[in-house]
Scaffold this motif. Structure first.
Motif: not given
Length: 332
Positions: A139-161, A282-287
């Protein structure tokens, strides 16, 4: 958490209408009260008004003033069924089938977003990811120019440079098991846009591999190389480089040795993993090891924002994802 405070402030500054198709679910109702009190969004709960109000009373939560829509009785249901039929008749959907489909609360919520009766949707407390992605793609479909719906995580690591003082985006960690080079490029571009629009940072995208700039030869490396080339060709305005090993992507000293000519190496704040196994691990290791805050998975690539929840989510998780979805809707 500093990042969520910024997202809350952005959501409050331009409130959007967010539909929650799991309106009868207890955690959703607890979250709804906080969202209302915080002023993060104008909510629409989908479900039986009697059931929702009774559960809210049992939970001692105040949802007064929040709109409740029941697909079984709403005057909009017929309109949504006709619109869904027009969208899907080429796939064999009849009007009778469409009328039944929109009684499903997730399909109903998706149609609300499609027809601009809501700006975004959040689901997943009791539904699977597939339950959200299926109507989203249909129904919603992908945005113009995008051929894959995907996901991301916002990762905030304490005391990290690394990254932006410990803040990075990880993709794709929840949707595409084994993306093609073209899909991987699309994921990189989508995540860069998410970094700009949601996190308000200028993206430096590292295409991760077990090789850095030709240090290893393998078909898996070749896919990342090709994806990098495609992404660079499509979006020259985004800093994207690869293939890079993780240490070369984020550690300046390692980058100076392994990729001295790269403008991304050593300072990447967007990490694009080569497949879902790597991203999820990867994200679960960092988390867990770094005690990082992991917000997501947040969907990207849809023409309009719809987001998934874990079925183990807390009310606070729902509040956070609603706020993220509201901010995503501001740029649509």
């Amino acid at each position: 958490m500093e990042l969520m405070k910024k997202i809350y402030d952005m959501a409050k500054a331009d409130k959007k209408r967010i539909v929650l198709p799991e309106g009868e679910e207890e955690r959703t109702l607890v979250a709804a009260e906080k969202i209302k009190n915080e002023g993060l969004a104008e909510l629409i709960l989908v479900g039986s008004e009697d059931v929702i109000n009774e559960k809210a009373k049992e939970l001692n939560v105040d949802i007064s003033g929040i709109e409740i829509v029941n697909p079984e009785t709403s005057k909009k249901t017929s309109e949504y069924a006709k619109a869904l039929y027009e969208l899907r008749k080429h796939k064999g959907v009849t009007i009778d089938k469409a009328e039944k489909m929109v009684l499903d609360t997730v399909y109903y919520g998706t149609m609300m977003v499609k027809l601009d009766d809501a700006d975004g949707m959040v689901s997943g407390a009791i539904h699977t990811t597939g339950d959200l992605l299926r109507p989203g793609l249909q129904i919603i479909k992908t945005a113009p120019g995008i051929n894959a719906v995907s996901s991301f995580f916002l990762m905030e690591v304490p005391n990290c440079e690394y990254g932006e003082n410990g803040f990075l985006l990880f993709a794709d960690c929840a949707v595409n098991p084994n993306p093609t080079a073209e899909q991987l490029a699309s994921i990189a571009i989508s995540t860069a846009e998410s970094a700009r629009g949601l996190a308000k940072i200028e993206p430096k995208v590292a295409m991760l591999s077990f090789s850095t700039m030709g240090s290893a030869s393998h078909e898996l490396v070749d896919k990342v190389k090709k994806a990098t080339e495609i992404a660079k060709e499509q979006r020259s305005d985004i800093m994207i480089d690869g293939e890079l090993q993780l240490d070369a992507a984020i550690v300046p000293k390692v980058a100076a040795q392994k990729a001295p000519n790269s403008k991304v190496a050593g300072s990447a704040n967007v990490l694009v993993f080569p497949d879902l196994q790597a991203g999820n691990i990867g994200y679960k290791l960092v988390q867990r090891f770094a005690k990082a805050e992991a917000i997501g998975p947040i969907c990207q690539g849809f023409a309009k924002p719809i987001n998934d929840l874990s079925r183990g989510c807390s009310p606070e998780d729902i509040v956070n994802v609603v706020a993220v979805t509201a901010v995503q809707a501001q740029s649509k």
